[in-house]
Scaffold this motif. Structure first.
Motif, PDB file in Angstrom:
ATOM      1  N   GLY A   1       0.791  -1.235   0.000  1.00  0.00           N
ATOM      2  CA  GLY A   1       0.000   0.000   0.000  1.00  0.00           C
ATOM      3  C   GLY A   1       0.812   1.268   0.000  1.00  0.00           C
ATOM      4  N   SER A   2       2.124   1.166   0.029  1.00  0.00           N
ATOM      5  CA  SER A   2       2.963   2.359   0.007  1.00  0.00           C
ATOM      6  C   SER A   2       3.139   2.852  -1.424  1.00  0.00           C
ATOM      7  N   GLY A   3       3.488   4.126  -1.569  1.00  0.00           N
ATOM      8  CA  GLY A   3       3.843   4.662  -2.872  1.00  0.00           C
ATOM      9  C   GLY A   3       2.671   4.981  -3.760  1.00  0.00           C
ATOM     10  N   PRO A   4       2.977   5.379  -5.002  1.00  0.00           N
ATOM     11  CA  PRO A   4       1.950   5.853  -5.935  1.00  0.00           C
ATOM     12  C   PRO A   4       1.076   4.724  -6.476  1.00  0.00           C
ATOM     13  N   GLY A   5      -0.126   5.101  -6.886  1.00  0.00           N
ATOM     14  CA  GLY A   5      -1.088   4.141  -7.401  1.00  0.00           C
ATOM     15  C   GLY A   5      -0.906   3.853  -8.868  1.00  0.00           C
ATOM     16  N   ILE A   6      -1.696   2.915  -9.361  1.00  0.00           N
ATOM     17  CA  ILE A   6      -1.627   2.509 -10.766  1.00  0.00           C
ATOM     18  C   ILE A   6      -1.927   3.705 -11.665  1.00  0.00           C
ATOM     19  N   GLY A   7      -1.175   3.810 -12.756  1.00  0.00           N
ATOM     20  CA  GLY A   7      -1.369   4.891 -13.719  1.00  0.00           C
ATOM     21  C   GLY A   7      -0.627   6.168 -13.396  1.00  0.00           C
ATOM     22  N   THR A   8       0.126   6.189 -12.297  1.00  0.00           N
ATOM     23  CA  THR A   8       0.863   7.391 -11.906  1.00  0.00           C
ATOM     24  C   THR A   8       2.190   7.474 -12.657  1.00  0.00           C
ATOM     25  N   ARG A   9       2.480   8.652 -13.198  1.00  0.00           N
ATOM     26  CA  ARG A   9       3.780   8.878 -13.835  1.00  0.00           C
ATOM     27  C   ARG A   9       4.816   9.150 -12.754  1.00  0.00           C
ATOM     28  N   VAL A  10       5.966   8.498 -12.868  1.00  0.00           N
ATOM     29  CA  VAL A  10       6.977   8.577 -11.810  1.00  0.00           C
ATOM     30  C   VAL A  10       8.385   8.675 -12.384  1.00  0.00           C
ATOM     31  N   VAL A  11       9.287   9.166 -11.544  1.00  0.00           N
ATOM     32  CA  VAL A  11      10.719   9.056 -11.769  1.00  0.00           C
ATOM     33  C   VAL A  11      11.248   8.175 -10.652  1.00  0.00           C
ATOM     34  N   GLY A  12      12.216   7.294 -10.992  1.00  0.00           N
ATOM     35  CA  GLY A  12      12.683   6.341  -9.994  1.00  0.00           C
ATOM     36  C   GLY A  12      14.173   6.090 -10.044  1.00  0.00           C
ATOM     37  N   HIS A  13      14.677   5.572  -8.908  1.00  0.00           N
ATOM     38  CA  HIS A  13      16.092   5.254  -8.790  1.00  0.00           C
ATOM     39  C   HIS A  13      16.238   3.857  -8.178  1.00  0.00           C
ATOM     40  N   PRO A  14      15.986   2.819  -8.994  1.00  0.00           N
ATOM     41  CA  PRO A  14      16.163   1.448  -8.490  1.00  0.00           C
ATOM     42  C   PRO A  14      17.635   1.128  -8.290  1.00  0.00           C
ATOM     43  N   ALA A  15      17.902   0.097  -7.518  1.00  0.00           N
ATOM     44  CA  ALA A  15      19.288  -0.323  -7.311  1.00  0.00           C
ATOM     45  C   ALA A  15      19.907  -0.846  -8.603  1.00  0.00           C
ATOM     46  N   GLN A  16      19.098  -1.468  -9.462  1.00  0.00           N
ATOM     47  CA  GLN A  16      19.550  -1.945 -10.761  1.00  0.00           C
ATOM     48  C   GLN A  16      18.319  -2.356 -11.558  1.00  0.00           C
ATOM     49  N   GLY A  17      18.551  -2.740 -12.813  1.00  0.00           N
ATOM     50  CA  GLY A  17      17.493  -3.321 -13.625  1.00  0.00           C
ATOM     51  C   GLY A  17      16.639  -2.354 -14.418  1.00  0.00           C
ATOM     52  N   GLY A  18      17.080  -1.107 -14.559  1.00  0.00           N
ATOM     53  CA  GLY A  18      16.247  -0.114 -15.227  1.00  0.00           C
ATOM     54  C   GLY A  18      16.314  -0.089 -16.738  1.00  0.00           C
ATOM     55  N   TRP A  19      17.279  -0.782 -17.330  1.00  0.00           N
ATOM     56  CA  TRP A  19      17.386  -0.777 -18.795  1.00  0.00           C
ATOM     57  C   TRP A  19      16.532  -1.909 -19.349  1.00  0.00           C
ATOM     58  N   ALA A  20      15.234  -1.766 -19.199  1.00  0.00           N
ATOM     59  CA  ALA A  20      14.297  -2.833 -19.545  1.00  0.00           C
ATOM     60  C   ALA A  20      12.911  -2.234 -19.782  1.00  0.00           C
ATOM     61  N   GLU A  21      12.024  -3.060 -20.306  1.00  0.00           N
ATOM     62  CA  GLU A  21      10.658  -2.582 -20.520  1.00  0.00           C
ATOM     63  C   GLU A  21       9.921  -2.340 -19.209  1.00  0.00           C
ATOM     64  N   TYR A  22      10.243  -3.136 -18.184  1.00  0.00           N
ATOM     65  CA  TYR A  22       9.616  -2.984 -16.870  1.00  0.00           C
ATOM     66  C   TYR A  22      10.700  -3.073 -15.797  1.00  0.00           C
ATOM     67  N   ALA A  23      10.492  -2.322 -14.706  1.00  0.00           N
ATOM     68  CA  ALA A  23      11.430  -2.356 -13.583  1.00  0.00           C
ATOM     69  C   ALA A  23      10.649  -2.358 -12.280  1.00  0.00           C
ATOM     70  N   ALA A  24      11.114  -3.142 -11.318  1.00  0.00           N
ATOM     71  CA  ALA A  24      10.556  -3.134  -9.970  1.00  0.00           C
ATOM     72  C   ALA A  24      11.353  -2.140  -9.137  1.00  0.00           C
TER      73      ALA A  24
END
Length: 306
Positions: free
Chosen positions: A70-93
């Motif tokens: 339940g934390s963070g933005p909801g579905i459909g929200t535009r975001v900027v993010g800084h994951p630990a890795q894995g961002g050069w992909a179609e989807y990132a967690a």
């Protein structure tokens, strides 16, 4: 889904692969990546990649699955993010503490240019202390971090001297109000604060420009050359100089990302994007970034950019 993975080849550091879509943890949102920005430091990691390396730390896109807790933005929200890795992909967690919501006025390309360089600039200036009314020297100033530091420091009232390799690489910094030189030896001190990112032979020269009681913050080694300090020469230089190591890392990042977004929205921060390309051109872009052929940030788009 498609992901860029390391090849270990200098001429083409990454290639596309078909992989399963990531499964987010309870505190992670699944983001459909619209744009991402590689960093020069990541190009060095690609030279000798570890099997577990999934590059990509700066992204912007759309939340397609919110965090289960339940934390963070909801579905459909535009975001900027800084994951630990894995961002050069179609989807990132992405952990929700490393996300910030984007307003309609900031597109994904500009947003993707913010995270690592912007967070570094904010935290570097916090470490150095208020720049208002102080003389500041910044080496390696023409990259993404340098542009953000320059604009933020000058905007806060610093008298900033920026070191760039060529006049062309310093033009934007002069527009921000910096004095630009092309060799650290040409920087006329003394300076209250030196922000040093080149390493190698430049650091001792930069150190000699610190005023007595001043501070040098060492935040990079872009030259990739080890530093040698002559202790006796150091004693003949500025008295009581402080040398402080800095590294930007330390989650959470969300509040700093939100601050950067607000600065851009208010016209107080302007990402310098030297290249925008489709992510099919990532390998060539990484080579040019590594070889310093791109001024500021490079941003790759996946085809879904708004």
């Amino acid at each position: 889904m498609r992901r860029l993975i390391p090849t270990g080849e200098a001429a083409r550091p990454v290639a596309f692969a078909e992989v399963p879509q990531p499964v987010p943890g309870p505190d992670e949102a699944l983001v459909k990546v619209e744009a991402f920005a590689p960093n020069r430091g990541e190009t060095f990691l690609l030279e000798h990649p570890r099997p577990e390396l999934l590059p990509g730390k700066d992204i912007a896109g759309l939340v397609v699955q919110p965090a289960a807790d339940g934390s963070g933005p909801g579905i459909g929200t535009r975001v900027v993010g800084h994951p630990a890795q894995g961002g050069w992909a179609e989807y990132a967690a992405v952990p929700t503490h490393s996300l910030a919501v984007l307003p309609d006025g900031i597109d994904s390309v500009r947003a993707a240019a913010l995270p690592l360089a912007g967070i570094t600039a904010l935290r570097l200036l916090r470490t150095a202390g208020s720049p208002a009314g102080r003389r500041v020297l910044l080496t390696g100033a023409s990259g993404g971090v340098g542009h953000y530091v320059t604009e933020l420091a000058v905007g806060a009232g610093a008298e900033l001297t920026a070191v760039t390799a060529t006049p062309a690489r310093g033009e934007r910094l002069e527009e921000f109000g910096a004095r630009v030189v092309h060799d650290v030896a040409a920087a006329h001190g003394p300076f209250d604060i030196v922000l040093e990112s080149a390493g190698g032979p430049d650091l001792p020269v930069a150190l000699s420009r610190v005023r007595p009681g001043g501070t040098l913050v060492w935040f990079g080694q872009a030259s990739r050359t080890p530093v040698t300090l002559d202790f006796f020469h150091l004693l003949s230089g500025p008295e009581r100089v402080t040398i402080q190591h800095f590294h930007y890392a330390g989650a959470p990042y969300g509040s700093d990302l939100a601050a950067l977004v607000t600065l851009v929205e208010r016209g107080r921060l302007h990402p310098e994007i030297g290249r925008t390309s489709d992510w099919a051109e990532t390998a060539d872009t990484l080579v040019d970034l590594r070889e310093r052929r791109i001024r500021g940030k490079a941003v790759l788009t996946t085809g879904a950019t708004r």
